[in-house]
Motif scaffolding. Structure first.
Motif, PDB file in Angstrom:
ATOM      1  N   SER A 282      56.214 -13.130 -13.067  1.00 25.11           N
ATOM      2  CA  SER A 282      56.841 -13.928 -14.134  1.00 25.11           C
ATOM      3  C   SER A 282      55.958 -14.076 -15.363  1.00 25.11           C
ATOM      4  O   SER A 282      56.458 -14.260 -16.469  1.00 25.11           O
ATOM      5  N   ARG A 283      54.638 -14.009 -15.203  1.00 23.53           N
ATOM      6  CA  ARG A 283      53.749 -14.094 -16.359  1.00 23.53           C
ATOM      7  C   ARG A 283      53.730 -12.792 -17.143  1.00 23.53           C
ATOM      8  O   ARG A 283      53.338 -12.770 -18.319  1.00 23.53           O
ATOM      9  N   ARG A 284      54.165 -11.718 -16.519  1.00 23.24           N
ATOM     10  CA  ARG A 284      54.075 -10.393 -17.149  1.00 23.24           C
ATOM     11  C   ARG A 284      55.403  -9.887 -17.701  1.00 23.24           C
ATOM     12  O   ARG A 284      55.424  -9.168 -18.705  1.00 23.24           O
ATOM     13  N   LEU A 285      56.491 -10.228 -17.022  1.00 27.31           N
ATOM     14  CA  LEU A 285      57.776  -9.687 -17.478  1.00 27.31           C
ATOM     15  C   LEU A 285      58.146 -10.130 -18.888  1.00 27.31           C
ATOM     16  O   LEU A 285      58.552  -9.289 -19.702  1.00 27.31           O
ATOM     17  N   PRO A 286      58.050 -11.424 -19.242  1.00 28.69           N
ATOM     18  CA  PRO A 286      58.476 -11.805 -20.597  1.00 28.69           C
ATOM     19  C   PRO A 286      57.749 -11.062 -21.713  1.00 28.69           C
ATOM     20  O   PRO A 286      58.364 -10.703 -22.717  1.00 28.69           O
ATOM     21  N   VAL A 287      56.445 -10.845 -21.545  1.00 26.75           N
ATOM     22  CA  VAL A 287      55.724 -10.148 -22.613  1.00 26.75           C
ATOM     23  C   VAL A 287      56.174  -8.693 -22.701  1.00 26.75           C
ATOM     24  O   VAL A 287      56.268  -8.122 -23.794  1.00 26.75           O
ATOM     25  N   LYS A 288      56.485  -8.074 -21.566  1.00 29.93           N
ATOM     26  CA  LYS A 288      57.005  -6.707 -21.591  1.00 29.93           C
ATOM     27  C   LYS A 288      58.333  -6.657 -22.358  1.00 29.93           C
ATOM     28  O   LYS A 288      58.563  -5.761 -23.175  1.00 29.93           O
ATOM     29  N   VAL A 289      59.194  -7.624 -22.080  1.00 30.24           N
ATOM     30  CA  VAL A 289      60.504  -7.650 -22.727  1.00 30.24           C
ATOM     31  C   VAL A 289      60.364  -7.908 -24.226  1.00 30.24           C
ATOM     32  O   VAL A 289      61.025  -7.262 -25.050  1.00 30.24           O
ATOM     33  N   ILE A 290      59.506  -8.838 -24.595  1.00 31.88           N
ATOM     34  CA  ILE A 290      59.321  -9.159 -26.016  1.00 31.88           C
ATOM     35  C   ILE A 290      58.712  -7.965 -26.756  1.00 31.88           C
ATOM     36  O   ILE A 290      59.119  -7.655 -27.886  1.00 31.88           O
ATOM     37  N   MET A 291      57.764  -7.281 -26.131  1.00 33.77           N
ATOM     38  CA  MET A 291      57.177  -6.102 -26.768  1.00 33.77           C
ATOM     39  C   MET A 291      58.237  -5.028 -26.997  1.00 33.77           C
ATOM     40  O   MET A 291      58.299  -4.423 -28.065  1.00 33.77           O
ATOM     41  N   ARG A 292      59.078  -4.822 -25.980  1.00 28.70           N
ATOM     42  CA  ARG A 292      60.148  -3.833 -26.141  1.00 28.70           C
ATOM     43  C   ARG A 292      61.134  -4.273 -27.225  1.00 28.70           C
ATOM     44  O   ARG A 292      61.597  -3.465 -28.039  1.00 28.70           O
ATOM     45  N   LEU A 293      61.454  -5.546 -27.245  1.00 31.24           N
ATOM     46  CA  LEU A 293      62.388  -6.075 -28.231  1.00 31.24           C
ATOM     47  C   LEU A 293      61.865  -5.884 -29.653  1.00 31.24           C
ATOM     48  O   LEU A 293      62.615  -5.519 -30.565  1.00 31.24           O
ATOM     49  N   LEU A 294      60.571  -6.114 -29.831  1.00 27.04           N
ATOM     50  CA  LEU A 294      59.959  -5.999 -31.160  1.00 27.04           C
ATOM     51  C   LEU A 294      59.583  -4.562 -31.528  1.00 27.04           C
ATOM     52  O   LEU A 294      59.168  -4.303 -32.661  1.00 27.04           O
ATOM     53  N   GLY A 295      59.704  -3.660 -30.574  1.00 32.31           N
ATOM     54  CA  GLY A 295      59.322  -2.276 -30.843  1.00 32.31           C
ATOM     55  C   GLY A 295      57.826  -2.045 -30.808  1.00 32.31           C
ATOM     56  O   GLY A 295      57.304  -1.164 -31.487  1.00 32.31           O
ATOM     57  N   VAL A 296      57.117  -2.850 -29.980  1.00 24.96           N
ATOM     58  CA  VAL A 296      55.667  -2.743 -29.853  1.00 24.96           C
ATOM     59  C   VAL A 296      55.349  -1.916 -28.615  1.00 24.96           C
ATOM     60  O   VAL A 296      55.948  -2.110 -27.555  1.00 24.96           O
ATOM     61  N   SER A 297      54.395  -1.010 -28.714  1.00 19.10           N
ATOM     62  CA  SER A 297      54.003  -0.181 -27.589  1.00 19.10           C
ATOM     63  C   SER A 297      53.456  -1.039 -26.446  1.00 19.10           C
ATOM     64  O   SER A 297      52.679  -1.970 -26.666  1.00 19.10           O
ATOM     65  N   GLU A 298      53.860  -0.726 -25.211  1.00 16.74           N
ATOM     66  CA  GLU A 298      53.371  -1.473 -24.055  1.00 16.74           C
ATOM     67  C   GLU A 298      51.897  -1.206 -23.784  1.00 16.74           C
ATOM     68  O   GLU A 298      51.288  -1.861 -22.933  1.00 16.74           O
ATOM     69  N   ASP A 299      51.318  -0.260 -24.476  1.00 18.58           N
ATOM     70  CA  ASP A 299      49.877   0.000 -24.341  1.00 18.58           C
ATOM     71  C   ASP A 299      49.043  -0.937 -25.206  1.00 18.58           C
ATOM     72  O   ASP A 299      47.805  -0.896 -25.149  1.00 18.58           O
TER      73      ASP A 299
END
Length: 453
Positions: free
Chosen positions: A176-193
């Protein structure tokens, strides 16, 4: 959050020179105390229990018994330590959310203001309407489903796969601490790296929940905010020149009556999305899993899509991640518990209102089959619970939160069907403004990596 520089309502009451605490005008005391229901007919006013201490250790451990006392005996009272008025009944909290002409939102981001300057959640009137119209299309349910549903499922499966072979994990830490940031990064178009973005996210989330004003947490959050603001400036510049299908591009190109969103407001929205959207989704995931495991409903919700919606709706009602929202009165107003003067900072106790027995039957019971929650509209403006607010400021990201949490939990229970609490573990919720467990220790039958999809 508390405004130490102002008197209770800026209504002419002074401060006792012998005391550091503001004096509550006698008339205000008579007004709100004389209107509360007493335990027994004819009981004297002095029979009321002392007002609860919202900053006490007892309240920190569990606020819900205190909420019952507040709703019954002190539905409106001034708390000198918080320097704010407090309301707790469903009727009054709903009124404060919906009557934007009387209850201003400008105090909403007092805690976040040093970080975000000005945000949609703290806007009123035409300014709010205009910016909401610019932002809302990006969060339309159909658009989100088309763009984000497969990405959310892929991220959830990746996180479950990482723990599946271990047989145990801390769900809070590893999922749960990791999923939201993954989703927000994808939403904003930010690389997951982008590891900087993950670091900024964590520091800003910690900052937003820093009610105790830990100076190190504050410094780290403000520093992360400055770095993220610089990053977003560059992203906005690029998307204005060459827009894509990400959220930043949509905000850059959105128009209302020929006007576009200013760069500062896009940047502010990105910061609030991290601070508010990320933390609340994280806590809602933890809380929902805890309720499902405690009630042995994991297999049932995995098998029935509607039941998962009902479980999330009931979690949001019974244990809302956001327990307190603030408003400020523009003019005097009378509520069921008494009268508020103009200029009052008001704490809306969402957690108390959501358990008001005048609105919900068996309000302290987790019941996924309850008829008074109406799960089919629990994630839209007609929601009966108040976890997303109500009225003009109903959470613009509610559809995203709904899709993210229900998708993630279906993946979780589909992959680990015998999920259970680790032996001896009992979740403990913490927090004042936002609340949820820091740890969720789980056990399950290990699943080999090649057996997970």
């Amino acid at each position: 959050m508390p405004r130490r520089s102002e008197t209770p309502a800026q209504n002419g009451s002074g401060k006792d020179p012998k005391s550091a605490l503001p004096i509550i005008p006698e008339q205000s005391v008579r007004t709100y105390r004389s209107s509360v229901p007493l335990r027994e007919p004819g009981a004297m006013l002095h029979a009321l229990p002392d007002p609860p201490d919202l900053l006490s250790e007892e309240f920190r451990r569990s606020p819900y018994p205190t909420f019952e006392t507040l709703r019954r005996h002190y539905p409106l009272f001034y708390d000198a330590r918080l320097d704010a008025w407090v309301i707790s009944r469903y009727e009054d909290v709903t009124r404060a959310f919906r009557d934007a002409d009387v209850f201003s939102s400008r105090s909403w981001d007092d805690q976040l203001r040093p970080l975000v300057r000005h945000s949609l959640m703290a806007m009123d009137g035409e300014e709010h309407t205009r910016h909401r119209r610019l932002i809302s299309p990006a969060f339309h349910r159909k658009r989100l489903t088309e763009r984000m549903s497969s990405a959310i499922e892929a991220s959830a499966r990746q996180l479950v796969r990482a723990i599946a072979a271990d047989g145990s994990a801390d769900f809070a830490e590893h999922f749960s601490r990791r999923l939201p940031v993954k989703v927000i990064m994808r939403l904003l178009g930010v690389s997951e790296d982008n590891e900087d973005f993950r670091r900024w996210y964590r520091a800003i989330v910690d900052y937003s929940g820093n009610f105790d004003q830990n100076p190190e947490v504050a410094r780290a959050g403000l520093a992360a905010g400055e770095e993220l603001a610089g990053f977003l400036d560059e992203q906005i510049r690029r998307r204005r020149a060459d827009p894509g299908d990400d959220l930043i591009s949509l905000l850059c190109t959105s128009e209302v009556d020929g006007a576009r969103m200013a760069d500062d407001m896009i940047k502010s929205f990105g910061l609030v999305l991290l601070a508010a959207g990320g933390e609340t989704t994280e806590k809602a995931l933890n809380l929902t899993v805890c309720h499902l495991l405690a009630n042995r409903l994991g297999a049932a919700v995995a098998a029935e899509e509607r039941l998962m919606d009902q479980a999330l709706a009931e979690t949001l009602r019974l244990t809302p991640p956001v327990q307190v929202i603030t408003r400020e009165t523009r003019e005097p107003v009378t509520l069921s518990g008494g009268s508020l003067p103009a200029g009052a900072l008001v704490f809306l106790l969402v957690g108390a209102a959501n358990r008001d027995p005048s609105r919900f039957g068996s309000p302290d019971t987790f019941d996924v089959y309850r008829r008074d929650s109406e799960a089919d509209r629990a994630f839209a403006g007609a929601a009966q619970h108040l976890a997303f607010g109500s009225g003009r400021h109903f959470c613009v990201g509610s559809s995203l939160a709904h899709m993210e949490i229900t998708t993630a939990l279906r993946v979780l229970f589909d992959t680990l069907p015998d999920l259970r609490f680790s032996p001896g573990f009992a979740p403990q919720d913490v927090g004042f403004v936002t609340r949820g467990p820091r740890q969720v220790l789980i056990d399950f039958t290990p699943v080999p990596a090649h057996a997970t999809r």
